[in-house]
Structure formats: C-alpha cells, structure tokens
Design an enzyme around this catalytic site. Structure first.
Site, short mmCIF file in Angstrom:
data_model
loop_
_atom_site.label_atom_id
_atom_site.label_comp_id
_atom_site.label_asym_id
_atom_site.label_seq_id
_atom_site.Cartn_x
_atom_site.Cartn_y
_atom_site.Cartn_z
N ASP A 8 49.42 18.66 12.17
CA ASP A 8 49.65 19.63 13.23
C ASP A 8 51.17 19.68 13.41
O ASP A 8 51.87 18.73 13.06
CB ASP A 8 48.96 19.15 14.51
CG ASP A 8 49.32 19.98 15.71
OD1 ASP A 8 49.27 21.22 15.61
OD2 ASP A 8 49.69 19.40 16.75
N ASP A 10 53.16 21.32 16.46
CA ASP A 10 53.61 21.13 17.85
C ASP A 10 53.13 19.80 18.41
O ASP A 10 51.93 19.59 18.55
CB ASP A 10 53.08 22.26 18.73
CG ASP A 10 53.62 23.63 18.33
OD1 ASP A 10 54.84 23.79 18.35
OD2 ASP A 10 52.82 24.51 17.99
N GLY A 45 47.09 22.95 21.25
CA GLY A 45 46.32 23.29 20.05
C GLY A 45 45.57 24.61 20.14
O GLY A 45 45.08 25.12 19.15
N SER A 115 49.98 27.91 15.69
CA SER A 115 51.12 28.68 16.20
C SER A 115 51.59 29.78 15.26
O SER A 115 51.77 29.57 14.06
CB SER A 115 52.30 27.74 16.46
OG SER A 115 53.45 28.50 16.78
N ASN A 117 54.46 30.91 15.62
CA ASN A 117 55.89 30.62 15.52
C ASN A 117 56.20 29.50 14.53
O ASN A 117 57.33 29.01 14.48
CB ASN A 117 56.44 30.23 16.90
CG ASN A 117 56.46 31.41 17.87
OD1 ASN A 117 57.10 32.42 17.60
ND2 ASN A 117 55.75 31.29 18.98
N ASP A 169 47.89 15.84 17.95
CA ASP A 169 48.15 15.37 19.31
C ASP A 169 47.23 16.02 20.34
O ASP A 169 47.28 15.67 21.52
CB ASP A 169 49.61 15.63 19.72
CG ASP A 169 49.88 17.10 19.95
OD1 ASP A 169 49.37 17.93 19.16
OD2 ASP A 169 50.60 17.43 20.91
C1 G6P Z 1 49.92 25.24 18.98
C2 G6P Z 1 50.23 24.64 20.34
C3 G6P Z 1 49.64 25.46 21.44
C4 G6P Z 1 50.03 26.92 21.28
C5 G6P Z 1 49.57 27.46 19.95
C6 G6P Z 1 49.96 28.90 19.71
O1 G6P Z 1 48.62 24.95 18.65
O2 G6P Z 1 49.76 23.31 20.43
O3 G6P Z 1 50.09 24.94 22.67
O4 G6P Z 1 49.49 27.71 22.32
O5 G6P Z 1 50.13 26.65 18.93
O6 G6P Z 1 51.35 28.96 19.60
P1 G6P Z 1 52.19 30.29 19.52
O7 G6P Z 1 53.54 29.80 19.05
O8 G6P Z 1 51.54 31.17 18.49
O9 G6P Z 1 52.21 30.90 20.85
MG MG Z 2 49.82 19.89 18.69
#
Ligand code: G6P
Ligand code: MG
Length: 214
Positions: A8, A10, A45, A115, A117, A169
């Site tokens: 993972d 983040d 997540g 994510s 991002n 996490d």
């Molecule tokens: C990860 C993080 C989440 C987040 C998700 C989407 O899984 O743990 O907290 O909401 O990514 O992220 P984004 O960057 O696409 O908003």
């Molecule tokens: Mg995470």
C-alpha cells in the site's frame, strides 16, 4: 513460498495519511463539524468519493451529487498542495532498505493503492522506478476492501495470490488482501489491524524472515 510483496502507498511507503487527514478535517470544519483521528481510521484505504460519503455521514450532512463532486475536488486540491511539496525525506523509516533486501532475495515488489494521486506521490519522493508494477486508483473499478487492486498487482507480476504478501496500514486494505487470498502484514497498531496475519509498527529493521508464515 512468497514470491512478491505488494505495498500500500499511503501510510506504508510515505506518511501521506496525515495529509489526507488534515485535508478531510479542514473540509469537515468548513462544513461545521469536528473530525477526529479515530473517525479518520474509517477513511484509510477507502476511495475519495467513499471517504466523502463516510465524512458526510459522520457530520450528519446531506448534499446533492453535484455538491459532493465539488467537495471532493476541494479536498483533493488541499491534499495536492501537501503532496506536491513532499520530497524523499518523507519516505517512511526502513522502506528503502527493506525494498532493497527484497530485491536482493529475488522477491518482486509492486504498489497497490486506491489513490488516484499515486504517480504524483511516487514522483515527489522519487520512487517511480522502484516498483515492477504500480496499480493505482485510476486502474481499478472497486476500491479496497475489494481485492481488485491487489489481484491486478499479482497478475501484473505474474505471481499467484497465495505467493503474495500485502503490507497495509488500513483495515480496508488488510481485508482486501485476505479476500484476495494473500497474506497480510499490518503496518501500525495490532489493536486496529486485527485481521492481519502479522502486525509490525513500521518497516524499520524488518528482516526477510518476516515472509515466513509456516
Ligand atoms: C488511499 C488512502 C485513502 C484515500 C484513497 C484515495 O487508499 O489511504 O485515505 O482516500 O487512497 O486517494 P486519492 O488520492 O485518490 O484521493
Ligand atoms: Mg494506507
């Protein structure tokens, strides 16, 4: 016999979890309610739009679809201000060494993140080329706890799910790994990551022996 590790992003590779939290908290406060770190565990997540749904539920707010899109965009704008300023110093302790150890032992490494991002973050911390596969929020149709992200990662590496270990996490991520038929190592607190096969506080000084499950 473990052949691949899926990470993972983040909260495992880099501490963007704190930036997600700050941005969601700012949105909650702007909407007129409090948002605690405990509340935040439920968002880890989970995809951006699903996170927003949970946040609105916590604040007891009902808004139309168009407003939801605008709120999610707003949060993402704040979040991107943080992540575009990051550099290699924000890579979590032990990450680089552990990945090096895995590679020296012939273990494949990939990213499995919800994510959208992901690439921006990996570019900021200069780790794009460390992974043989990167499955992110743009490549999946169902976010964690659905196993899709990790199954696609295993497929991209050409490794069977039962030969993969996921480092996570988030409870949603541990659940995704288990539903995908993989081993799950929780990174964080054992009180929260109850379903994981093992839990470690972080990747600092982790030996290759962690991949033995017998
Ligand atoms: C990860 C993080 C989440 C987040 C998700 C989407 O899984 O743990 O907290 O909401 O990514 O992220 P984004 O960057 O696409 O908003
Ligand atoms: Mg995470």
């Amino acid at each position: 016999n473990i052949k691949a590790c899926l990470f993972d992003l983040d909260g495992v590779i880099v501490n963007t979890a704190k930036y997600h939290y700050l941005a969601w908290k700012r949105l909650a406060n702007e909407l007129g309610f409090e948002f605690s770190e405990e509340d935040n565990e439920r968002l880890k997540g989970v995809s951006r739009m699903e996170s927003l749904e949970i946040l609105l539920e916590i604040g007891n707010k009902e808004v139309d679809e168009n407003t939801k899109l605008k709120l999610a965009e707003k949060k993402n704008g704040w979040y991107r201000e943080y992540i575009t300023k990051m550099d290699e110093s924000e890579i979590l302790p032990g990450v680089k060494d552990f990945i090096k150890t895995l590679k020296e032992n012939g273990i494949k490494v990939a990213i499995g993140s919800s994510s959208k991002n992901t690439m921006t973050i990996l570019e900021s911390i200069n780790m794009v080329n460390e992974f043989e596969a990167i499955i992110d929020g743009n490549k999946i149709s169902k976010a964690k706890p659905d196993p899709e992200v990790f199954l696609l990662g295993a497929e991209a590496l050409d490794i069977k799910p039962e030969e993969c270990v996921v480092f996570e996490d988030a409870t949603a991520g541990v659940e995704a790994a288990k539903r995908g038929g993989m081993y799950a190592i929780g990174v964080g607190s054992p009180d929260i990551l109850k379903e994981a096969d093992k839990v470690i506080p972080n990747l600092e000084n982790v030996s290759i022996d962690i991949l033995n499950f017998e």
